[in-house]
Design a protein around this motif. Structure first.
Motif, PDB file in Angstrom:
ATOM      1  N   PHE A 199     -44.441 -73.657 -70.797  1.00 54.83           N
ATOM      2  CA  PHE A 199     -43.456 -73.697 -71.883  1.00 54.83           C
ATOM      3  C   PHE A 199     -42.426 -72.589 -71.688  1.00 54.83           C
ATOM      4  O   PHE A 199     -42.773 -71.399 -71.757  1.00 54.83           O
ATOM      5  N   ASP A 200     -41.187 -72.992 -71.450  1.00 58.66           N
ATOM      6  CA  ASP A 200     -40.071 -72.041 -71.367  1.00 58.66           C
ATOM      7  C   ASP A 200     -39.627 -71.768 -72.803  1.00 58.66           C
ATOM      8  O   ASP A 200     -39.223 -72.684 -73.522  1.00 58.66           O
ATOM      9  N   MET A 201     -39.737 -70.492 -73.229  1.00 59.39           N
ATOM     10  CA  MET A 201     -39.529 -70.170 -74.651  1.00 59.39           C
ATOM     11  C   MET A 201     -38.363 -69.202 -74.875  1.00 59.39           C
ATOM     12  O   MET A 201     -37.949 -68.504 -73.958  1.00 59.39           O
ATOM     13  N   ALA A 248     -39.126 -75.473 -74.227  1.00 62.15           N
ATOM     14  CA  ALA A 248     -39.412 -75.202 -75.640  1.00 62.15           C
ATOM     15  C   ALA A 248     -38.426 -74.178 -76.197  1.00 62.15           C
ATOM     16  O   ALA A 248     -38.635 -73.641 -77.271  1.00 62.15           O
ATOM     17  N   ASP A 249     -37.367 -73.913 -75.431  1.00 59.59           N
ATOM     18  CA  ASP A 249     -36.265 -73.112 -75.969  1.00 59.59           C
ATOM     19  C   ASP A 249     -35.218 -74.092 -76.475  1.00 59.59           C
ATOM     20  O   ASP A 249     -34.288 -74.461 -75.755  1.00 59.59           O
ATOM     21  N   MET A 250     -35.420 -74.528 -77.708  1.00 57.27           N
ATOM     22  CA  MET A 250     -34.515 -75.533 -78.279  1.00 57.27           C
ATOM     23  C   MET A 250     -33.226 -74.878 -78.783  1.00 57.27           C
ATOM     24  O   MET A 250     -32.325 -75.543 -79.251  1.00 57.27           O
ATOM     25  N   ARG A 251     -33.175 -73.546 -78.673  1.00 61.43           N
ATOM     26  CA  ARG A 251     -31.968 -72.821 -79.122  1.00 61.43           C
ATOM     27  C   ARG A 251     -30.974 -72.637 -77.981  1.00 61.43           C
ATOM     28  O   ARG A 251     -29.777 -72.785 -78.156  1.00 61.43           O
ATOM     29  N   LYS A 252     -31.481 -72.283 -76.801  1.00 58.84           N
ATOM     30  CA  LYS A 252     -30.623 -72.099 -75.621  1.00 58.84           C
ATOM     31  C   LYS A 252     -31.262 -72.796 -74.427  1.00 58.84           C
ATOM     32  O   LYS A 252     -31.728 -72.159 -73.487  1.00 58.84           O
ATOM     33  N   PRO A 253     -31.310 -74.117 -74.469  1.00 54.28           N
ATOM     34  CA  PRO A 253     -32.009 -74.852 -73.402  1.00 54.28           C
ATOM     35  C   PRO A 253     -31.268 -74.808 -72.070  1.00 54.28           C
ATOM     36  O   PRO A 253     -30.039 -74.844 -72.045  1.00 54.28           O
ATOM     37  N   THR A 254     -32.018 -74.723 -70.974  1.00 51.83           N
ATOM     38  CA  THR A 254     -31.402 -74.727 -69.640  1.00 51.83           C
ATOM     39  C   THR A 254     -32.121 -75.646 -68.652  1.00 51.83           C
ATOM     40  O   THR A 254     -31.565 -75.954 -67.592  1.00 51.83           O
ATOM     41  N   VAL A 255     -33.345 -76.056 -68.977  1.00 52.99           N
ATOM     42  CA  VAL A 255     -34.149 -76.790 -67.990  1.00 52.99           C
ATOM     43  C   VAL A 255     -33.440 -78.065 -67.519  1.00 52.99           C
ATOM     44  O   VAL A 255     -33.442 -78.378 -66.324  1.00 52.99           O
ATOM     45  N   LYS A 257     -36.663 -65.644 -68.159  1.00 59.60           N
ATOM     46  CA  LYS A 257     -37.733 -66.549 -68.625  1.00 59.60           C
ATOM     47  C   LYS A 257     -37.598 -67.927 -67.997  1.00 59.60           C
ATOM     48  O   LYS A 257     -38.570 -68.483 -67.484  1.00 59.60           O
ATOM     49  N   SER A 258     -36.383 -68.475 -68.049  1.00 61.27           N
ATOM     50  CA  SER A 258     -36.190 -69.840 -67.546  1.00 61.27           C
ATOM     51  C   SER A 258     -36.304 -69.879 -66.031  1.00 61.27           C
ATOM     52  O   SER A 258     -36.841 -70.837 -65.464  1.00 61.27           O
ATOM     53  N   THR A 259     -35.829 -68.838 -65.356  1.00 57.64           N
ATOM     54  CA  THR A 259     -35.944 -68.766 -63.894  1.00 57.64           C
ATOM     55  C   THR A 259     -37.425 -68.733 -63.516  1.00 57.64           C
ATOM     56  O   THR A 259     -37.879 -69.455 -62.623  1.00 57.64           O
TER      57      THR A 259
HETATM   58 MG   LIG Z   1     -33.971 -69.299 -70.950  1.00 55.14          MG
END
Ligand SMILES: [Mg+2]
Ligand SMILES: Nc1ncnc2c1ncn2[C@@H]1O[C@H](COP(=O)(O)OP(=O)(O)OP(=O)(O)O)[C@@H](O)[C@H]1O
Length: 233
Positions: free
Chosen positions: A162-164, A84-91, A61-63
């Protein structure tokens, strides 16, 4: 030792191939996805806000979000990538940014949107990192404040990605999908389970998400840098 390694992998930066190698066939695949998204837009319904999700963890997803954001920006559109992945953020890691302030900050304080948007060294590409991990990501994303922020961002940018988190495990992606113009489901070869994709689709349909298509993240071997993406309805 092994545990620490896993943890680091979970939140590592993703490969920004579209930024480092514009002539790579993989970058070309991202451009194809961009074109397909643009074709999903019509005069009466422009696709401006896009959710990227998948059924489970670690499927790309993040890629996909980060590389798509780069190719949208390269096409001259003012592009915003929101973690918008506040659980496992990578951006923030992928773009080398700090994460003291970000989405969670604007959703839980009086901080203005403009105060958390970062410029990047890609022209036209801007980033909102996740911010400090909040105790209640779903509530923040489901709040009226989120709707207001989304409206404001829509006025400021041509495309917002939105990266989720995964859709099957937590409700965050379902919530934002119901508000976004389009949703893309990432499927990763040899990782994604068929029943999980069916479940993801069902959950997105429940909230009336507009699923634009599926990105097939099809490389088995990370060493050959062979990320191949296909897109279709
Ligand atoms: Mg991700
Ligand atoms: N096709 C691929 N081949 C090899 N490695 C990949 C591929 N796609 C993604 N990866 C790697 O797998 C890891 C997970 O990818 P990514 O972070 O994009 O997934 P994610 O779905 O956002 O994960 P999460 O559920 O943790 O948010 C990253 O280290 C990424 O570089």
């Amino acid at each position: 030792m092994a545990k620490k390694h896993n943890k680091e992998q979970e939140t590592s930066a993703v490969s920004l191939i579209s930024m480092v190698d514009q002539s790579s066939p993989i970058t070309e695949q991202y451009r194809t996805i961009r074109t397909n998204i643009q074709f999903s837009s019509s005069a009466d319904k422009r696709i401006k806000t896009i959710v990227i999700t998948s059924s489970g963890p670690g499927e790309g997803k993040s890629t996909t979000s980060a590389n798509l954001a780069v190719v949208f920006a390269n096409s001259g559109q003012r592009t915003l990538l929101v973690d918008a992945d506040m659980r496992k953020p990578t951006v923030h890691k992928s773009f080398g940014l700090t994460n003291n302030r970000g989405l969670s900050t604007i959703l839980s304080t009086e901080t203005q949107v403009g105060d958390v948007v970062n410029a990047t060294h890609v022209p036209n590409l801007f980033v909102v990192t996740s911010g400090i991990k909040p105790p209640n990501p779903s509530e923040l994303l489901g709040s009226v404040r989120f709707d207001v922020v989304m409206d404001e961002l829509s006025r400021l940018y041509d495309i917002i990605i939105f990266d989720m988190p995964p859709v099957v495990t937590v409700t965050d992606a379902q919530i934002v999908s119901s508000k976004a113009d389009g949703t893309i489901l990432v499927v990763r070869e040899d990782v994604t389970r068929k029943d999980a994709v069916m479940k993801a689709k069902e959950l997105l349909e429940l909230t009336k998400a507009h699923v634009l298509g599926v990105v097939y993240n099809g490389s088995k071997d990370a060493s050959d840098k062979g990320y191949y993406y296909y897109y279709g309805n």
